[in-house]
Design a protein around this motif. Structure first.
Motif, PDB file in Angstrom:
ATOM      1  N   SER A   1      60.307 -21.845  -4.383  1.00  0.00           N
ATOM      2  CA  SER A   1      59.445 -21.851  -3.198  1.00  0.00           C
ATOM      3  C   SER A   1      59.558 -23.201  -2.493  1.00  0.00           C
ATOM      4  O   SER A   1      59.854 -24.235  -3.125  1.00  0.00           O
ATOM      5  N   PRO A   2      59.333 -23.168  -1.141  1.00  0.00           N
ATOM      6  CA  PRO A   2      59.021 -22.016  -0.304  1.00  0.00           C
ATOM      7  C   PRO A   2      60.265 -21.173  -0.008  1.00  0.00           C
ATOM      8  O   PRO A   2      61.376 -21.545  -0.405  1.00  0.00           O
ATOM      9  N   ALA A   3      60.082 -20.065   0.719  1.00  0.00           N
ATOM     10  CA  ALA A   3      61.169 -19.135   0.982  1.00  0.00           C
ATOM     11  C   ALA A   3      62.319 -19.794   1.725  1.00  0.00           C
ATOM     12  O   ALA A   3      63.488 -19.429   1.527  1.00  0.00           O
ATOM     13  N   THR A   4      62.019 -20.773   2.571  1.00  0.00           N
ATOM     14  CA  THR A   4      63.086 -21.461   3.304  1.00  0.00           C
ATOM     15  C   THR A   4      64.000 -22.232   2.362  1.00  0.00           C
ATOM     16  O   THR A   4      65.225 -22.242   2.522  1.00  0.00           O
TER      17      THR A   4
ATOM     18  N   LYS B   1      68.058 -21.307   1.730  1.00  0.00           N
ATOM     19  CA  LYS B   1      69.126 -22.292   1.871  1.00  0.00           C
ATOM     20  C   LYS B   1      69.961 -22.398   0.596  1.00  0.00           C
ATOM     21  O   LYS B   1      71.192 -22.455   0.652  1.00  0.00           O
ATOM     22  N   ALA B   2      69.296 -22.399  -0.564  1.00  0.00           N
ATOM     23  CA  ALA B   2      70.017 -22.491  -1.844  1.00  0.00           C
ATOM     24  C   ALA B   2      70.863 -21.240  -2.069  1.00  0.00           C
ATOM     25  O   ALA B   2      72.005 -21.324  -2.537  1.00  0.00           O
ATOM     26  N   PHE B   3      70.322 -20.082  -1.725  1.00  0.00           N
ATOM     27  CA  PHE B   3      71.030 -18.813  -1.925  1.00  0.00           C
ATOM     28  C   PHE B   3      72.281 -18.760  -1.049  1.00  0.00           C
ATOM     29  O   PHE B   3      73.372 -18.417  -1.525  1.00  0.00           O
ATOM     30  N   GLU B   4      72.139 -19.115   0.219  1.00  0.00           N
ATOM     31  CA  GLU B   4      73.282 -19.047   1.138  1.00  0.00           C
ATOM     32  C   GLU B   4      74.328 -20.096   0.789  1.00  0.00           C
ATOM     33  O   GLU B   4      75.542 -19.841   0.904  1.00  0.00           O
ATOM     34  N   ARG B   5      73.887 -21.250   0.334  1.00  0.00           N
ATOM     35  CA  ARG B   5      74.829 -22.293  -0.077  1.00  0.00           C
ATOM     36  C   ARG B   5      75.663 -21.836  -1.267  1.00  0.00           C
ATOM     37  O   ARG B   5      76.869 -22.086  -1.325  1.00  0.00           O
TER      38      ARG B   5
ATOM     39  N   LYS C   1      59.586 -14.071  -0.119  1.00  0.00           N
ATOM     40  CA  LYS C   1      58.544 -14.997  -0.548  1.00  0.00           C
ATOM     41  C   LYS C   1      58.216 -14.786  -2.019  1.00  0.00           C
ATOM     42  O   LYS C   1      58.081 -15.757  -2.785  1.00  0.00           O
ATOM     43  N   SER C   2      58.120 -13.514  -2.424  1.00  0.00           N
ATOM     44  CA  SER C   2      57.815 -13.196  -3.820  1.00  0.00           C
ATOM     45  C   SER C   2      58.969 -13.590  -4.735  1.00  0.00           C
ATOM     46  O   SER C   2      58.755 -14.150  -5.819  1.00  0.00           O
ATOM     47  N   VAL C   3      60.190 -13.325  -4.303  1.00  0.00           N
ATOM     48  CA  VAL C   3      61.361 -13.700  -5.098  1.00  0.00           C
ATOM     49  C   VAL C   3      61.405 -15.213  -5.286  1.00  0.00           C
ATOM     50  O   VAL C   3      61.603 -15.706  -6.400  1.00  0.00           O
ATOM     51  N   ALA C   4      61.213 -15.944  -4.195  1.00  0.00           N
ATOM     52  CA  ALA C   4      61.244 -17.411  -4.266  1.00  0.00           C
ATOM     53  C   ALA C   4      60.230 -17.939  -5.266  1.00  0.00           C
ATOM     54  O   ALA C   4      60.516 -18.846  -6.052  1.00  0.00           O
ATOM     55  N   ALA C   5      59.026 -17.346  -5.274  1.00  0.00           N
ATOM     56  CA  ALA C   5      57.974 -17.787  -6.195  1.00  0.00           C
ATOM     57  C   ALA C   5      58.341 -17.462  -7.641  1.00  0.00           C
ATOM     58  O   ALA C   5      58.147 -18.290  -8.541  1.00  0.00           O
ATOM     59  N   GLN C   6      58.881 -16.275  -7.876  1.00  0.00           N
ATOM     60  CA  GLN C   6      59.173 -15.851  -9.246  1.00  0.00           C
ATOM     61  C   GLN C   6      60.304 -16.641  -9.882  1.00  0.00           C
ATOM     62  O   GLN C   6      60.359 -16.766 -11.103  1.00  0.00           O
ATOM     63  N   VAL C   7      61.227 -17.148  -9.067  1.00  0.00           N
ATOM     64  CA  VAL C   7      62.346 -17.900  -9.646  1.00  0.00           C
ATOM     65  C   VAL C   7      62.192 -19.404  -9.471  1.00  0.00           C
ATOM     66  O   VAL C   7      63.110 -20.176  -9.780  1.00  0.00           O
ATOM     67  N   GLY C   8      61.047 -19.836  -8.985  1.00  0.00           N
ATOM     68  CA  GLY C   8      60.791 -21.275  -8.903  1.00  0.00           C
ATOM     69  C   GLY C   8      61.499 -21.988  -7.787  1.00  0.00           C
ATOM     70  O   GLY C   8      61.833 -23.181  -7.923  1.00  0.00           O
TER      71      GLY C   8
END
Length: 332
Positions: free
Chosen positions: A305-308, A312-316, A296-303
Motif C-alpha cells: 500500500s498504497p495502490a499507487t 508502480k512496482a507491478f508494472e516495473r 486497493k485490497s490486493v495492495a493491502a494484502q501483499v504489503g
C-alpha cells in the motif's frame, strides 16, 4: 412411454505412453479429469471426460517407476474421435526410441490434426517438435529440457519460466506436477472455475497455479539448498506479506546480526532480502488480481500500500499495469 435422459457426448482424452514414460505425467492429469467427473456426479450431472491410454504395441506398458499401465494400440483407437491428445514425458533415454518409431511418427500428426486440442506434459513436447507439430509455436517443458529443445528446434519458442503454455489448440506443460496445473486449467475451460477449484480442493493441492507462474517459486529456491537456515523464515514471510518485513526484524527472527543475515540470505536464495520479499509480494498479487479483488485490497494484502505504490512496482517488474494484467489473464 419411457422418458429418455439426454447425455451429452463425452470429451475423450487420449494419452500417448511408451516404455519408461513418467507415470505422474499421466496419472496426475487423469486424477484431475476423473475428479471433475466426480464433481459433476455430485451435481447430478453425467461425466464429461472419457480417458484412454494408447501405445504403439498396446497391452502393458511399464513406466520409469516400474508401474505398468494397460494401453490400446493405435489401430484399436483409429476409428474413435479424440478431443484432447496429450503425450507424456520421459528422460531422454526413453524418448529416443519413441522418436525413431515410424508407426508413431505417422499416427501422432494424424491424431493431433483431428483433435480439438493437443499437447504434452513435460518433455513429451520433444516428440511434437520432432514431428514439426509445434513449429512457430510457443511451448513449455521441464526446465532441464528447455535449452536442448531450443537448440534442437530453433523454430520453436521455448518459455523456460511458465508452468504451462496455451497457444491456440496447443497446450504444453513444464515438469511432472505441472501437468496437474494444466489439467485443472482445462477443466476450468471446459466446465467451470468452480469445478476446477473443487477438484483442486479434493486433491489437497496448496493452490491452483496459473500458467504464468514460474517453475521456481521463491520458497522452492530457498528449500533446494538443504543447508539453508531460512526455510522456516521464508514460510513465515509468505504467510505475513502484509506485515512490515524490514531487515532488522527479519534478522532478529533468525538470531543473526543484520550484516550476517543479509550475507547468508543472499547465499541461500540468490537474491537480496528486499528483492526476495518484493518478488513474493508481486507473485501473490498476481493470484489475487486474477481472483477479482480490487487493486486497493490486493495492495493491502501483499504489503504494498498504497495502490499507487503497488501499481508502480507491478508494472516495473512485469511490464504491464495490474489492470491490463487482469484483462489478459482473467479469473483463475
Amino acid at each position: 412411454m419411457t422418458k429418455t435422459s439426454y447425455f451429452p457426448p463425452m470429451h475423450r482424452i487420449t494419452f500417448l505412453v511408451y516404455p519408461g514414460f513418467e507415470l505422474l505425467d499421466t496419472s496426475g492429469p487423469v486424477s484431475v479429469f476423473n475428479s471433475a467427473n466426480r464433481a459433476l456426479g455430485l451435481r447430478d450431472k453425467p461425466p464429461f471426460y472419457a480417458i484412454d491410454l494408447v501405445s504403439a504395441a498396446g497391452g502393458q506398458v511399464t513406466s520409469s517407476s516400474g508401474i505398468a499401465v494397460h494401453t490400446q494400440t493405435f489401430e484399436e483407437r483409429a476409428h474413435d474421435a479424440v478431443d484432447t491428445f496429450l503425450i507424456a514425458g520421459a528422460e531422454s533415454e526413453h524418448l529416443l526410441p519413441v522418436l525413431a518409431d515410424p508407426a508413431l511418427s505417422a499416427w501422432v500428426p494424424e491424431i493431433a490434426g483431428k483433435a480439438q486440442r493437443f499437447g504434452s506434459v513435460c518433455s513429451g513436447v520433444i516428440v511434437l517438435a520432432k514431428l514439426g507439430l509445434v513449429d512457430g509455436r510457443r511451448v513449455a517443458t521441464h526446465w532441464d529440457a528447455c535449452a536442448p529443445l531450443a537448440a534442437g528446434f530453433p523454430s520453436v519458442t521455448v518459455d523456460p519460466e511458465s508452468l504451462y503454455v496455451t497457444d491456440g489448440q496447443l497446450w504444453t506443460s513444464a515438469g511432472v506436477t505441472t501437468g496437474i496445473d494444466m489439467a485443472l486449467a482445462m477443466v476450468a475451460h471446459d466446465l467451470s472455475a468452480d469445478i476446477a477449484g473443487e477438484v483442486a480442493q479434493r486433491l489437497v493441492l496448496y493452490a491452483r497455479r496459473p500458467g504464468y507462474q514460474s517453475q521456481f517459486s521463491p520458497l522452492l529456491r530457498a528449500q533446494v539448498n538443504a543447508d539453508s537456515p531460512f526455510a522456516e523464515l521464508i514460510a513465515w514471510i509468505l504467510a505475513n506479506l502484509d506485515s512490515p518485513l524490514d531487515i532488522p526484524a527479519l534478522a532478529d527472527r533468525t538470531g543473526f546480526s543484520e550484516r550476517t543475515f543479509h550475507r547468508k540470505f543472499v547465499a541461500a536464495t540468490g537474491e537480496t532480502p528486499a528483492r526476495f520479499i518484493e518478488t513474493a509480494r508481486l507473485d501473490a498479487a498476481r493470484l489475487l488480481i486474477c481472483r477479482g479483488l480490487s487493486l486497493k485490497s490486493v495492495a493491502a494484502q501483499v504489503g504494498l500500500s498504497p495502490a499507487t505504490r503497488f501499481s508502480k512496482a507491478f508494472e516495473r517488474r512485469f511490464g504491464v499495469s495490474p489492470r491490463l494484467f487482469r484483462e489478459m489473464h482473467g479469473e483463475i
